[in-house]
Design an enzyme around this catalytic site. Structure first.
Site, PDB file in Angstrom:
ATOM      1  N   ASP A  11       0.842  -1.205   0.000  1.00 20.88           N
ATOM      2  CA  ASP A  11       0.000   0.000   0.000  1.00 20.88           C
ATOM      3  C   ASP A  11       0.878   1.256   0.000  1.00 20.88           C
ATOM      4  O   ASP A  11       0.826   2.043   0.947  1.00 20.88           O
ATOM      5  CB  ASP A  11      -0.964  -0.017   1.205  1.00 20.88           C
ATOM      6  CG  ASP A  11      -0.251   0.018   2.560  1.00 20.88           C
ATOM      7  OD1 ASP A  11       0.950  -0.367   2.614  1.00 20.88           O
ATOM      8  OD2 ASP A  11      -0.867   0.450   3.546  1.00 20.88           O
ATOM      9  N   ASP A  16       6.801   1.209   1.871  1.00 22.34           N
ATOM     10  CA  ASP A  16       6.475   0.173   0.870  1.00 22.34           C
ATOM     11  C   ASP A  16       7.260   0.412  -0.418  1.00 22.34           C
ATOM     12  O   ASP A  16       7.745  -0.536  -1.055  1.00 22.34           O
ATOM     13  CB  ASP A  16       4.984   0.215   0.497  1.00 22.34           C
ATOM     14  CG  ASP A  16       4.056   0.043   1.673  1.00 22.34           C
ATOM     15  OD1 ASP A  16       3.860   1.032   2.405  1.00 22.34           O
ATOM     16  OD2 ASP A  16       3.518  -1.054   1.846  1.00 22.34           O
ATOM     17  N   ASN A  41      -2.484   2.792   3.513  1.00 22.21           N
ATOM     18  CA  ASN A  41      -1.938   4.104   3.897  1.00 22.21           C
ATOM     19  C   ASN A  41      -2.743   5.242   3.277  1.00 22.21           C
ATOM     20  O   ASN A  41      -2.935   6.291   3.895  1.00 22.21           O
ATOM     21  CB  ASN A  41      -0.481   4.221   3.451  1.00 22.21           C
ATOM     22  CG  ASN A  41       0.449   3.391   4.308  1.00 22.21           C
ATOM     23  OD1 ASN A  41       0.258   3.295   5.519  1.00 22.21           O
ATOM     24  ND2 ASN A  41       1.453   2.790   3.689  1.00 22.21           N
ATOM     25  N   THR A 126       2.979  -5.996   2.796  1.00 24.16           N
ATOM     26  CA  THR A 126       3.472  -4.878   3.617  1.00 24.16           C
ATOM     27  C   THR A 126       2.364  -3.842   3.853  1.00 24.16           C
ATOM     28  O   THR A 126       2.648  -2.689   4.155  1.00 24.16           O
ATOM     29  CB  THR A 126       4.691  -4.197   2.961  1.00 24.16           C
ATOM     30  OG1 THR A 126       4.306  -3.713   1.659  1.00 24.16           O
ATOM     31  CG2 THR A 126       5.856  -5.153   2.825  1.00 24.16           C
ATOM     32  N   PHE A 167      -0.655  -0.426  12.671  1.00 25.58           N
ATOM     33  CA  PHE A 167      -1.548   0.049  11.607  1.00 25.58           C
ATOM     34  C   PHE A 167      -2.062  -1.071  10.696  1.00 25.58           C
ATOM     35  O   PHE A 167      -3.276  -1.190  10.473  1.00 25.58           O
ATOM     36  CB  PHE A 167      -0.833   1.121  10.775  1.00 25.58           C
ATOM     37  CG  PHE A 167      -1.655   1.647   9.628  1.00 25.58           C
ATOM     38  CD1 PHE A 167      -2.643   2.598   9.831  1.00 25.58           C
ATOM     39  CD2 PHE A 167      -1.443   1.188   8.332  1.00 25.58           C
ATOM     40  CE1 PHE A 167      -3.407   3.074   8.774  1.00 25.58           C
ATOM     41  CE2 PHE A 167      -2.200   1.662   7.271  1.00 25.58           C
ATOM     42  CZ  PHE A 167      -3.184   2.607   7.492  1.00 25.58           C
ATOM     43  N   ASN A 168      -1.184  -1.886  10.119  1.00 20.16           N
ATOM     44  CA  ASN A 168      -1.632  -2.871   9.116  1.00 20.16           C
ATOM     45  C   ASN A 168      -2.651  -3.864   9.693  1.00 20.16           C
ATOM     46  O   ASN A 168      -3.622  -4.230   9.032  1.00 20.16           O
ATOM     47  CB  ASN A 168      -0.449  -3.647   8.529  1.00 20.16           C
ATOM     48  CG  ASN A 168       0.429  -2.789   7.638  1.00 20.16           C
ATOM     49  OD1 ASN A 168      -0.018  -1.772   7.106  1.00 20.16           O
ATOM     50  ND2 ASN A 168       1.687  -3.191   7.480  1.00 20.16           N
ATOM     51  N   HIS A 240       9.919   0.371   8.127  1.00 21.97           N
ATOM     52  CA  HIS A 240       9.215  -0.884   8.443  1.00 21.97           C
ATOM     53  C   HIS A 240       9.295  -1.918   7.308  1.00 21.97           C
ATOM     54  O   HIS A 240       9.828  -3.016   7.472  1.00 21.97           O
ATOM     55  CB  HIS A 240       7.721  -0.616   8.666  1.00 21.97           C
ATOM     56  CG  HIS A 240       7.379   0.426   9.664  1.00 21.97           C
ATOM     57  ND1 HIS A 240       7.442   0.206  11.019  1.00 21.97           N
ATOM     58  CD2 HIS A 240       6.928   1.704   9.515  1.00 21.97           C
ATOM     59  CE1 HIS A 240       7.040   1.291  11.660  1.00 21.97           C
ATOM     60  NE2 HIS A 240       6.725   2.213  10.774  1.00 21.97           N
TER      61      HIS A 240
END
Ligand code: BDR
Ligand code: CA
Length: 310
Positions: A11, A16, A41, A126, A167-168, A240
């Protein structure tokens, strides 16, 4: 060893985008079959266009497919406060020239994986796990056919979007639950490790100094991201998502522990929390390698070396 076949489900998102660049710059180790995109995102229309911008900036022709625009059960929550209105603020990348490839991400994942021998394709998500969960539900044989799933998401400790959740996993907790119950071997990069892989000014300068168009785009987007991406108590911008790709290229940069991981889908306060049984105190068998240590200097040496190729 032939390169490992992967599908990047993402995303973008600056981090990413760096994961895509790192994968495409590593053809000896990784054969990127497709990039699939999901709302996360920023909305899907932006994440998929951003993926195409990055693939084109890398000089690659990997197909980019659209996937789910929203989570399985919940409305989409986005993170413009971290990634900017476009999701790729700071990159300076032009709009994409080529159209997205036909076929929904979940269908493409099923077709690419089932069309190859068992154990030959690794999924690298991701973003929110919506496309991956949908593919697993759609084709029950997919789980047994996959080599594994190497994902960024969750936390052993505190969250970054709520006190409890990363978040994910928070955006699509039901999808994360399906993935962690699937039986597929999972390698999980939670916040606890990604917060050790920080974009410091010195590391940003090393990337910028490469001077190539791709490196300048990465430096621009990470400059933005350093200033906005310090969520969850991170001391600088945590890189990340590229940890997943770096692990596939150079696993010696990381270490972790096999654990049972469960996802909270019921409690409103804890929604999307990953319960990592680090001490083996529960009854559940290990379903993930949970990575918690990283050689950050080694990671950035690898990233700089690979970006220099683009
Ligand atoms: C994750 O959420 C997104 O903001 C990043 O791209 C990363 O995948 C970190 O919590
Ligand atoms: Ca992401």
């Amino acid at each position: 060893m032939p390169p490992r076949a992967i599908i990047l489900d993402c995303d973008p998102g600056q981090d990413d985008a760096v994961a895509i660049f790192l994968a495409l710059a590593s053809p000896e180790e990784l054969d990127v079959l497709a990039v699939t995109t999901v709302g996360g995102n920023v909305p899907l229309a932006l994440t998929e266009a951003n993926a195409r911008r990055v693939v084109e900036a890398a000089g690659a022709s990997v197909p980019v497919h659209l996937g789910c625009p929203r989570p399985l059960l919940r409305p989409l929550e986005t993170a413009e406060h971290v990634h900017g209105e476009t999701g790729l603020d700071g990159s300076g990348l032009p709009p994409p020239q080529r159209p997205p490839a036909p076929g929904h991400a979940a269908d493409v994942i099923v077709e690419l994986v089932m069309g190859r021998p068992p154990g030959s394709v690794t999924l690298v998500p991701t973003g929110p796990l919506t496309n991956i969960a949908l593919a697993l539900v759609k084709e029950p044989a997919l789980a047994e056919h996959l080599a594994g799933i190497v994902l960024m998401g969750g936390a052993i400790g505190l969250g970054n979007i709520t006190p409890a959740a990363e978040f994910n996993f928070y955006v699509d907790p039901h999808a994360a639950d399906i993935v962690f119950r699937s039986g597929v071997p999972i390698t999980m990069f939670p916040l606890d490790v990604t917060h050790k892989v920080l974009v410091t000014p010195e590391r940003l300068e090393r990337i910028d100094a490469l001077g190539t168009p791709a490196a300048r785009a990465v430096a621009g987007m990470l400059d933005f991201y350093r200033r906005h991406g310090r969520t969850g108590g991170a001391e600088d911008g945590p890189l990340h998502d590229p940890c997943t790709i770096a692990w596939l290229i150079a696993p010696e940069l990381f270490s972790g522990r096999e654990c049972h991981v469960a996802i909270e889908t019921v409690s409103p306060l804890g929604l999307g929390r990953s319960y990592v049984d680090w001490w083996g105190s529960g009854d559940g068998p290990a379903n993930a390698l949970v990575v918690n240590e990283a050689d950050a200097e080694g990671f950035f040496d690898l990233l700089v070396e690979r970006l220099a190729r683009l």
